[in-house]
Scaffold this motif. Sequence first.
Motif, PDB file in Angstrom:
ATOM      1  N   VAL A 155      38.661  44.806  40.779  1.00 10.17           N
ATOM      2  CA  VAL A 155      40.096  44.542  40.879  1.00 10.17           C
ATOM      3  C   VAL A 155      40.335  43.041  40.966  1.00 10.17           C
ATOM      4  O   VAL A 155      39.667  42.346  41.755  1.00 10.17           O
ATOM      5  CB  VAL A 155      40.722  45.227  42.107  1.00 10.17           C
ATOM      6  CG1 VAL A 155      42.228  44.951  42.164  1.00 10.17           C
ATOM      7  CG2 VAL A 155      40.456  46.719  42.099  1.00 10.17           C
ATOM      8  N   ALA A 156      41.271  42.541  40.172  1.00  8.70           N
ATOM      9  CA  ALA A 156      41.688  41.134  40.244  1.00  8.70           C
ATOM     10  C   ALA A 156      43.042  41.064  40.936  1.00  8.70           C
ATOM     11  O   ALA A 156      43.947  41.849  40.627  1.00  8.70           O
ATOM     12  CB  ALA A 156      41.788  40.526  38.851  1.00  8.70           C
ATOM     13  N   ILE A 157      43.169  40.143  41.861  1.00 12.53           N
ATOM     14  CA  ILE A 157      44.439  39.926  42.554  1.00 12.53           C
ATOM     15  C   ILE A 157      44.883  38.496  42.283  1.00 12.53           C
ATOM     16  O   ILE A 157      44.130  37.545  42.529  1.00 12.53           O
ATOM     17  CB  ILE A 157      44.290  40.165  44.066  1.00 12.53           C
ATOM     18  CG1 ILE A 157      43.907  41.631  44.322  1.00 12.53           C
ATOM     19  CG2 ILE A 157      45.585  39.814  44.801  1.00 12.53           C
ATOM     20  CD1 ILE A 157      43.642  41.956  45.773  1.00 12.53           C
ATOM     21  N   VAL A 180      40.038  37.341  44.047  1.00 15.74           N
ATOM     22  CA  VAL A 180      41.382  36.797  44.262  1.00 15.74           C
ATOM     23  C   VAL A 180      41.483  35.458  43.554  1.00 15.74           C
ATOM     24  O   VAL A 180      40.656  34.563  43.774  1.00 15.74           O
ATOM     25  CB  VAL A 180      41.677  36.631  45.766  1.00 15.74           C
ATOM     26  CG1 VAL A 180      43.072  36.027  45.969  1.00 15.74           C
ATOM     27  CG2 VAL A 180      41.567  37.968  46.497  1.00 15.74           C
ATOM     28  N   PHE A 181      42.492  35.316  42.704  1.00 14.12           N
ATOM     29  CA  PHE A 181      42.732  34.069  41.969  1.00 14.12           C
ATOM     30  C   PHE A 181      43.919  33.339  42.595  1.00 14.12           C
ATOM     31  O   PHE A 181      44.968  33.932  42.843  1.00 14.12           O
ATOM     32  CB  PHE A 181      43.022  34.372  40.498  1.00 14.12           C
ATOM     33  CG  PHE A 181      41.854  34.943  39.750  1.00 14.12           C
ATOM     34  CD1 PHE A 181      40.978  34.117  39.062  1.00 14.12           C
ATOM     35  CD2 PHE A 181      41.620  36.316  39.736  1.00 14.12           C
ATOM     36  CE1 PHE A 181      39.895  34.646  38.363  1.00 14.12           C
ATOM     37  CE2 PHE A 181      40.544  36.860  39.047  1.00 14.12           C
ATOM     38  CZ  PHE A 181      39.670  36.017  38.359  1.00 14.12           C
ATOM     39  N   GLU A 182      43.756  32.043  42.838  1.00 16.15           N
ATOM     40  CA  GLU A 182      44.796  31.217  43.457  1.00 16.15           C
ATOM     41  C   GLU A 182      44.936  29.922  42.666  1.00 16.15           C
ATOM     42  O   GLU A 182      43.937  29.252  42.373  1.00 16.15           O
ATOM     43  CB  GLU A 182      44.427  30.915  44.907  1.00 16.15           C
ATOM     44  CG  GLU A 182      45.290  29.888  45.610  1.00 16.15           C
ATOM     45  CD  GLU A 182      46.768  30.244  45.618  1.00 16.15           C
ATOM     46  OE1 GLU A 182      47.578  29.398  45.179  1.00 16.15           O
ATOM     47  OE2 GLU A 182      47.110  31.356  46.059  1.00 16.15           O
ATOM     48  N   ARG A 183      46.176  29.564  42.320  1.00 11.88           N
ATOM     49  CA  ARG A 183      46.374  28.358  41.526  1.00 11.88           C
ATOM     50  C   ARG A 183      46.247  27.084  42.352  1.00 11.88           C
ATOM     51  O   ARG A 183      45.961  26.014  41.808  1.00 11.88           O
ATOM     52  CB  ARG A 183      47.731  28.393  40.832  1.00 11.88           C
ATOM     53  CG  ARG A 183      48.930  28.307  41.758  1.00 11.88           C
ATOM     54  CD  ARG A 183      50.227  28.332  40.970  1.00 11.88           C
ATOM     55  NE  ARG A 183      51.394  28.293  41.842  1.00 11.88           N
ATOM     56  CZ  ARG A 183      52.649  28.323  41.395  1.00 11.88           C
ATOM     57  NH1 ARG A 183      52.885  28.384  40.094  1.00 11.88           N
ATOM     58  NH2 ARG A 183      53.662  28.277  42.245  1.00 11.88           N
ATOM     59  N   ILE A 220      38.717  32.525  43.956  1.00 15.83           N
ATOM     60  CA  ILE A 220      38.648  31.488  42.925  1.00 15.83           C
ATOM     61  C   ILE A 220      39.927  30.669  43.000  1.00 15.83           C
ATOM     62  O   ILE A 220      41.021  31.186  42.773  1.00 15.83           O
ATOM     63  CB  ILE A 220      38.477  32.106  41.534  1.00 15.83           C
ATOM     64  CG1 ILE A 220      37.179  32.922  41.470  1.00 15.83           C
ATOM     65  CG2 ILE A 220      38.469  31.003  40.468  1.00 15.83           C
ATOM     66  CD1 ILE A 220      36.952  33.628  40.143  1.00 15.83           C
ATOM     67  N   VAL A 221      39.812  29.394  43.341  1.00 14.57           N
ATOM     68  CA  VAL A 221      40.974  28.525  43.492  1.00 14.57           C
ATOM     69  C   VAL A 221      41.145  27.636  42.264  1.00 14.57           C
ATOM     70  O   VAL A 221      40.327  27.660  41.343  1.00 14.57           O
ATOM     71  CB  VAL A 221      40.858  27.658  44.772  1.00 14.57           C
ATOM     72  CG1 VAL A 221      40.807  28.540  46.009  1.00 14.57           C
ATOM     73  CG2 VAL A 221      39.609  26.770  44.715  1.00 14.57           C
ATOM     74  N   ASN A 222      42.227  26.862  42.267  1.00 17.05           N
ATOM     75  CA  ASN A 222      42.528  25.950  41.155  1.00 17.05           C
ATOM     76  C   ASN A 222      42.532  26.675  39.811  1.00 17.05           C
ATOM     77  O   ASN A 222      42.119  26.116  38.790  1.00 17.05           O
ATOM     78  CB  ASN A 222      41.532  24.789  41.122  1.00 17.05           C
ATOM     79  CG  ASN A 222      41.648  23.883  42.328  1.00 17.05           C
ATOM     80  OD1 ASN A 222      42.741  23.492  42.717  1.00 17.05           O
ATOM     81  ND2 ASN A 222      40.510  23.572  42.949  1.00 17.05           N
TER      82      ASN A 222
END
Length: 494
Positions: A155-157, A180-183, A220-222
């Motif tokens: 699952v990708a969030i 989890v992906f965060e910009r 995963i950030v940026n």
Amino acid sequence: MGKATGFMEYKREKAKEIAPLERITNWNEYASRLSDEVLQKQGARCMDCGTPFCHMGIEIRGTAAGCPIQNVIPEWNDLVFRGHWKEALERLHMTNNFPEFTGRVCPAPCEGSCTLAITDPAVAIKSIERTIIDKGFENGWVIPRIPTQRTGKKVAIVGSGPAGLAAADQLNQAGHTVTVFERADRIGGLLMYGIPNMKLEKEVIERRVNLLKQEGIEFIVNTEVGKDITADELKEAYDAVILCVGAQKQRLLHMDGSDAKGIHLAMDYLTDVTKSLLDSNFEDGQALNVEGKDVIVIGGGDTGADCVATAIRQKCKSVYQFGKHPKLPTGRTEDTPWPKDPNVYTLDYAYAEVEAAHGNDPREYCIQTTKIEKYDNGYVKALHTIQMEKMLGDDGFYYFKELPGTEKIWPAQHVFVAIGFEGVEHTVPQHFGVTIANNRIQTSIKDFSTNVPGVFAAGDARRGQSLIVWAIKEGRNVAASVDAYLMKEPVVLQ
């Protein structure tokens, strides 16, 4: 729950706060815990009421009533009263993924719905909640819960605010593999950059994120969807995608002079200050500094108050906060009957600080900015305002009437716009092709699914700007739906 006569024997005690003139010299949390002994007495005030409205978690005409995540408050109040702190933590964690967040920044609608609040100050629920989880970390009771089996589902969030983190926690515990992906460059969403450090120290967030990492969640950030990774790549690599991107589209000013230099969006200001603090303790010079300047905040809400508190710590010359509504009443009115959360006057932390430092409450009520005056070089010079009167029309709606003769000019070198959020930013939803209406991602009421198969949405992006407890509730609920979508026999329980 608690002591049968406790509510008659003990008075409510407020959480300890560092004196305003002392706390504005730093960026540390201004509130601290009460002693265990005091909190046991506070737990004893829980009344054993027949129907504990504090955890019903509903909305009444748009206002929260009780705890949206259904914390079973009387049970852990009783456990605290009896000194069973570890058991209280176990009961708290059954419904709340992140009590260290809610115990600090939630406005506590549970207290507004406390039965004792009908006649007396409510039970100090929020103070008790914070202490339960803080003691849990201090005593080593909060440890990684590593799933023993994995389902093979991924699952990708997208988005790491409270909704995204809650969904990630729930799905990971169900055995799914979660990314989890965060910009931004740090995890936490508005918890990290939208709430100032003095309300929520960022070590508190990082402590929980590190725990979630140990439990198997990948962060995963940026990474911005549509720029660094595509929606198609996510849909192909993962069995389900959840959009928890918040409602961060800020409202803009539209008036003569609003293009002046020195006009800033509130959230941009708060983000830059917090980032500079975390990156370098302000040594990088990246934060806007209003030291020695006249500051005006337009917008009477919590975000505006956080701008006031930030400006006073930067040693501004003056600071005022403009709100269009009248001063709130000191007690409940017919508009907010119990068990609704009462909308009453309080002296927020920021206003107490300005009052101590400058000798005045910075709030201005029923005031309308009519024009922003600029210097020839384009920088803001002053705000022109007029007072208003809030009136009930014959149609039952309220209107604001300008009062001639109340015009005033306010000097200002920096103006922060904190007039709320329109809703979700459209970039990510459009990239996925999900339907947007009224600036919200549209989902099925039943299971949080969007019009795109395998793509779900939750939190402020779906319901609009709201409370942290509603975000956590949404995260837990969407996790249950995704689990059911992935597995014939769902593991996650709501």
